[in-house]
Design a protein around this motif. Structure first.
Motif, PDB file in Angstrom:
ATOM      1  N   GLY A  28      33.871 -30.543  34.514  1.00 13.38           N
ATOM      2  CA  GLY A  28      32.499 -30.071  35.600  1.00 13.38           C
ATOM      3  C   GLY A  28      33.249 -28.079  35.732  1.00 13.38           C
ATOM      4  N   SER A  29      34.197 -27.864  35.439  1.00 16.08           N
ATOM      5  CA  SER A  29      34.111 -26.252  35.199  1.00 16.08           C
ATOM      6  C   SER A  29      34.024 -25.493  33.737  1.00 16.08           C
ATOM      7  CB  SER A  29      36.218 -26.045  35.468  1.00 16.08           C
ATOM      8  OG  SER A  29      35.943 -26.584  33.675  1.00 16.08           O
ATOM      9  N   GLU A  30      34.078 -26.898  33.066  1.00 11.77           N
ATOM     10  CA  GLU A  30      32.933 -26.476  31.727  1.00 11.77           C
ATOM     11  C   GLU A  30      31.190 -26.169  32.310  1.00 11.77           C
ATOM     12  OE1 GLU A  30      33.722 -25.364  28.256  1.00 11.77           O
ATOM     13  OE2 GLU A  30      35.985 -26.163  29.459  1.00 11.77           O
ATOM     14  N   ALA A  31      30.517 -26.792  33.210  1.00  7.43           N
ATOM     15  CA  ALA A  31      29.620 -26.401  33.040  1.00  7.43           C
ATOM     16  C   ALA A  31      29.009 -26.017  33.924  1.00  7.43           C
ATOM     17  CB  ALA A  31      28.917 -28.916  33.548  1.00  7.43           C
ATOM     18  N   TYR A  32      30.173 -25.439  34.923  1.00  4.37           N
ATOM     19  CA  TYR A  32      29.935 -24.872  36.630  1.00  4.37           C
ATOM     20  C   TYR A  32      30.286 -23.734  36.577  1.00  4.37           C
ATOM     21  CZ  TYR A  32      27.478 -29.569  36.965  1.00  4.37           C
ATOM     22  OH  TYR A  32      27.151 -30.509  37.024  1.00  4.37           O
ATOM     23  N   LEU A  33      31.156 -23.114  35.851  1.00  3.80           N
ATOM     24  CA  LEU A  33      31.892 -22.156  36.243  1.00  3.80           C
ATOM     25  C   LEU A  33      31.904 -21.049  34.974  1.00  3.80           C
ATOM     26  CD1 LEU A  33      35.909 -23.149  37.234  1.00  3.80           C
ATOM     27  CD2 LEU A  33      34.206 -22.689  39.396  1.00  3.80           C
ATOM     28  N   SER A  34      31.594 -19.548  35.256  1.00  3.86           N
ATOM     29  CA  SER A  34      31.095 -18.666  34.307  1.00  3.86           C
ATOM     30  C   SER A  34      32.641 -18.467  33.022  1.00  3.86           C
ATOM     31  CB  SER A  34      31.409 -17.317  34.789  1.00  3.86           C
ATOM     32  OG  SER A  34      31.850 -16.548  35.936  1.00  3.86           O
ATOM     33  N   ASP A  35      34.174 -18.961  34.230  1.00  2.00           N
ATOM     34  CA  ASP A  35      35.283 -18.466  33.966  1.00  2.00           C
ATOM     35  C   ASP A  35      36.185 -19.938  33.613  1.00  2.00           C
ATOM     36  OD1 ASP A  35      37.049 -17.438  31.116  1.00  2.00           O
ATOM     37  OD2 ASP A  35      38.303 -15.839  33.198  1.00  2.00           O
ATOM     38  N   PRO A  36      35.704 -21.070  32.932  1.00  2.00           N
ATOM     39  CA  PRO A  36      36.718 -22.031  33.131  1.00  2.00           C
ATOM     40  C   PRO A  36      37.816 -22.195  32.260  1.00  2.00           C
ATOM     41  CG  PRO A  36      34.337 -22.612  31.786  1.00  2.00           C
ATOM     42  CD  PRO A  36      34.686 -20.836  32.450  1.00  2.00           C
ATOM     43  N   ARG A  37      37.986 -20.579  31.201  1.00  2.00           N
ATOM     44  CA  ARG A  37      39.540 -20.921  30.500  1.00  2.00           C
ATOM     45  C   ARG A  37      40.268 -19.942  30.442  1.00  2.00           C
ATOM     46  NH1 ARG A  37      38.203 -24.490  25.961  1.00  2.00           N
ATOM     47  NH2 ARG A  37      36.830 -25.124  25.646  1.00  2.00           N
ATOM     48  N   ALA A  38      40.125 -19.465  32.089  1.00  3.07           N
ATOM     49  CA  ALA A  38      40.970 -18.220  32.367  1.00  3.07           C
ATOM     50  C   ALA A  38      42.189 -19.419  32.388  1.00  3.07           C
ATOM     51  CB  ALA A  38      40.579 -17.919  33.888  1.00  3.07           C
ATOM     52  N   ALA A  39      43.144 -18.455  32.731  1.00  6.20           N
ATOM     53  CA  ALA A  39      44.821 -19.202  32.305  1.00  6.20           C
ATOM     54  C   ALA A  39      44.981 -19.980  33.782  1.00  6.20           C
ATOM     55  CB  ALA A  39      45.915 -18.415  31.767  1.00  6.20           C
ATOM     56  N   TRP A  40      44.771 -18.967  34.242  1.00  6.83           N
ATOM     57  CA  TRP A  40      45.540 -19.273  36.094  1.00  6.83           C
ATOM     58  C   TRP A  40      44.210 -20.255  36.401  1.00  6.83           C
ATOM     59  CZ3 TRP A  40      41.278 -19.459  40.235  1.00  6.83           C
ATOM     60  CH2 TRP A  40      40.374 -19.150  39.967  1.00  6.83           C
ATOM     61  N   MET A  41      43.176 -21.158  35.514  1.00  3.93           N
ATOM     62  CA  MET A  41      42.266 -22.004  35.871  1.00  3.93           C
ATOM     63  C   MET A  41      43.151 -23.504  35.673  1.00  3.93           C
ATOM     64  SD  MET A  41      39.888 -21.299  38.435  1.00  3.93           S
ATOM     65  CE  MET A  41      38.883 -22.911  37.415  1.00  3.93           C
ATOM     66  N   ALA A  42      43.761 -23.418  34.772  1.00  4.46           N
ATOM     67  CA  ALA A  42      44.297 -24.058  33.637  1.00  4.46           C
ATOM     68  C   ALA A  42      44.725 -25.604  34.944  1.00  4.46           C
ATOM     69  CB  ALA A  42      45.771 -23.942  32.864  1.00  4.46           C
ATOM     70  N   PRO A  43      45.779 -25.200  35.702  1.00  2.00           N
ATOM     71  CA  PRO A  43      46.650 -26.487  36.630  1.00  2.00           C
ATOM     72  C   PRO A  43      45.649 -27.444  37.179  1.00  2.00           C
ATOM     73  CG  PRO A  43      47.906 -24.204  36.780  1.00  2.00           C
ATOM     74  CD  PRO A  43      46.589 -23.643  36.199  1.00  2.00           C
ATOM     75  N   PHE A  44      44.162 -26.035  36.802  1.00  2.00           N
ATOM     76  CA  PHE A  44      43.049 -27.533  38.142  1.00  2.00           C
ATOM     77  C   PHE A  44      41.793 -27.801  37.033  1.00  2.00           C
ATOM     78  CE2 PHE A  44      44.269 -23.855  39.966  1.00  2.00           C
ATOM     79  CZ  PHE A  44      44.980 -23.885  41.756  1.00  2.00           C
ATOM     80  N   VAL A  45      41.707 -27.666  36.410  1.00  2.00           N
ATOM     81  CA  VAL A  45      40.446 -28.004  35.219  1.00  2.00           C
ATOM     82  C   VAL A  45      41.526 -28.137  33.055  1.00  2.00           C
ATOM     83  CG1 VAL A  45      38.557 -26.564  35.639  1.00  2.00           C
ATOM     84  CG2 VAL A  45      40.704 -25.503  33.652  1.00  2.00           C
ATOM     85  N   ASN A  46      42.566 -28.984  34.068  1.00  2.00           N
ATOM     86  CA  ASN A  46      43.267 -29.854  32.854  1.00  2.00           C
ATOM     87  C   ASN A  46      42.941 -31.297  32.219  1.00  2.00           C
ATOM     88  OD1 ASN A  46      45.368 -30.368  31.468  1.00  2.00           O
ATOM     89  ND2 ASN A  46      47.348 -29.981  31.950  1.00  2.00           N
ATOM     90  N   SER A  47      41.778 -31.537  31.786  1.00  2.00           N
ATOM     91  CA  SER A  47      40.980 -32.622  31.431  1.00  2.00           C
ATOM     92  C   SER A  47      41.985 -33.483  30.652  1.00  2.00           C
ATOM     93  CB  SER A  47      39.889 -32.597  31.278  1.00  2.00           C
ATOM     94  OG  SER A  47      39.788 -31.735  29.721  1.00  2.00           O
ATOM     95  N   SER A  48      43.027 -32.332  29.834  1.00  2.00           N
ATOM     96  CA  SER A  48      43.772 -33.452  28.536  1.00  2.00           C
ATOM     97  C   SER A  48      44.752 -33.765  29.640  1.00  2.00           C
ATOM     98  CB  SER A  48      44.495 -31.784  27.775  1.00  2.00           C
ATOM     99  OG  SER A  48      45.429 -32.435  26.542  1.00  2.00           O
ATOM    100  N   LEU A  49      45.233 -33.074  30.279  1.00  2.00           N
ATOM    101  CA  LEU A  49      46.244 -34.346  31.326  1.00  2.00           C
ATOM    102  C   LEU A  49      45.559 -35.627  31.690  1.00  2.00           C
ATOM    103  CD1 LEU A  49      48.836 -34.780  32.086  1.00  2.00           C
ATOM    104  CD2 LEU A  49      48.576 -33.375  33.973  1.00  2.00           C
ATOM    105  N   GLY A  50      44.707 -35.656  32.214  1.00  2.00           N
ATOM    106  CA  GLY A  50      44.082 -36.476  32.621  1.00  2.00           C
ATOM    107  C   GLY A  50      44.042 -37.618  31.280  1.00  2.00           C
ATOM    108  N   VAL A  51      43.381 -37.506  30.091  1.00  2.00           N
ATOM    109  CA  VAL A  51      43.237 -37.935  29.179  1.00  2.00           C
ATOM    110  C   VAL A  51      44.359 -39.116  28.883  1.00  2.00           C
ATOM    111  CG1 VAL A  51      42.629 -38.593  26.888  1.00  2.00           C
ATOM    112  CG2 VAL A  51      41.184 -37.147  28.408  1.00  2.00           C
ATOM    113  N   ARG A  52      45.776 -37.656  28.877  1.00  2.00           N
ATOM    114  CA  ARG A  52      47.356 -38.293  28.221  1.00  2.00           C
ATOM    115  C   ARG A  52      47.318 -39.062  29.611  1.00  2.00           C
ATOM    116  NH1 ARG A  52      46.734 -37.494  23.752  1.00  2.00           N
ATOM    117  NH2 ARG A  52      44.750 -35.630  23.106  1.00  2.00           N
TER     118      ARG A  52
END
Length: 353
Positions: A28-52
């Motif tokens: 959702g962050s990739e689709a709707y946020l302007s800067d989803p890859r900002a470091a401070w966002m990492a704990p909230f948009v961690n799809s990699s952890l979901g997959v693991r």
């Protein structure tokens, strides 16, 4: 393990719920946020952890089921195992692939025949290596199926390894390969630069997360005693995997392919064991909202890809309609596709967790 062969652990549905929420937030962050890859966002948009989390839970559950079958029946029925897995995985995923193929035939999205073939044969995690020059939106709408490809490859491999080589060698394999996997990924990173983007997807470079789940199941009693003797480990695992690890992944490019995947998987195993043994963490995960989301998690994972993207330019791609559309499709999938097939699966029942 304290559960009976016929029981199901609701807290593990809670683990599935956490995993799919992480995937939802990441995509959702990739689709709707302007800067989803900002470091401070990492704990909230961690799809990699979901997959693991999904991977570790899969390895854990499959291994515990095989162990229980060996204990109860004295052998592993490979035919029944594969029929159960196919009934659980195939109907829902082929329904989704059929919908994507239909949308492509109507000209609404662009998916190549090669991409459909890779998805249908559970080889998507290697598709980029042989689908050179293929463009279109198929890379997104089918792209998440690399996880199911990796799991299907694991299902084909792991039970045969146990039957052919025995439990003792399986234990060694589940320990040694995750230790060596960071070295394998780094070697392939330098030897095959064109494969760098796929190191977390391919069987020979990414099976360690699932195998760590297997190792946790195989050594559960020993690990559990260690965890019981050090109550701070659970809190440290939570803090590391949900805060520290995603920040390291955002700030240090090689982190995930070296230490990140493995450390996340180890922490995931600690969370799963704490969920399986009961206590406050398990009771929280066993609450009705978590169990409901976890029950639909397979369908949610499949269908969210169609809606949580800017490539979906219809009203169903606009938040919050996109999230509701994904939930609706997941419910319909569970009600009319997955649940009937799960009833058939009971004819080949051996043990349940």
């Amino acid at each position: 393990m304290s559960t009976s062969p016929q029981s199901r652990i609701p807290a593990l549905d809670g683990i599935r719920a956490i995993a799919i929420i992480l995937v939802f937030m990441g995509h959702g962050s990739e689709a709707y946020l302007s800067d989803p890859r900002a470091a401070w966002m990492a704990p909230f948009v961690n799809s990699s952890l979901g997959v693991r989390l999904f991977f570790v839970l899969s390895g854990y559950l499959i291994t515990r089921l095989l162990m229980r079958e060996q204990q109860d029946r004295g052998r592993i029925d490979l035919r029944a195992f594969y029929v159960r897995r196919f009934l659980r995985i195939w109907p829902a995923i082929y329904t989704y692939i059929a919908v994507i193929a239909s949308l492509s035939a109507l000209g609404w999205i662009s998916v190549s025949s090669g991409q459909l073939l890779a998805a249908a044969t559970f080889s998507w995690n290697y598709a980029a290596l042989w689908l050179h020059g293929v463009t279109g939106t198929g890379w997104w709408f089918l792209g998440h199926l690399w996880t199911l490809a990796l799991e299907q490859q694991f299902y084909l491999f792991w039970p045969f390894l146990i039957v052919w080589c025995g439990w003792k060698n399986a234990r060694r394999f589940a320990f040694v390969v995750p230790v060596l996997m960071p070295l394998i990924r780094v070697s392939i990173y330098f030897a095959f630069p064109d494969q760098r983007g796929y190191l977390g997807m391919m069987f020979h470079t990414a099976i360690d997360s699932i195998l760590i789940g297997c190792a946790v199941a195989l050594h559960q009693e020993h690990i559990q005693r260690w965890l019981d003797s050090s109550s701070w480990i659970f809190a440290a695992a939570l803090c590391f995997m949900f805060i520290i690890s995603p920040l390291l992944g955002a700030l240090i490019s090689p982190y995930r392919i070296t230490l990140g995947f493995g450390l996340d998987a180890i922490c995931s195993g600690i969370l799963i064991l704490n969920a399986a043994r009961g206590g406050p963490w398990a009771r929280w995960l066993s609450s009705q909202p978590f169990v409901a989301i976890g029950t639909l998690s397979y369908g949610l994972y499949i269908w969210q890809q169609l809606f949580l993207t800017s490539l979906n330019t219809t009203f169903t791609g606009r938040f919050p309609v996109s999230a509701m559309a994904a939930i609706t499709c997941a419910y319909l999938s569970y009600r009319f596709v997955e649940k009937p097939c799960l009833r058939l699966k009971n004819f080949f029942h051996r043990a349940t967790l």
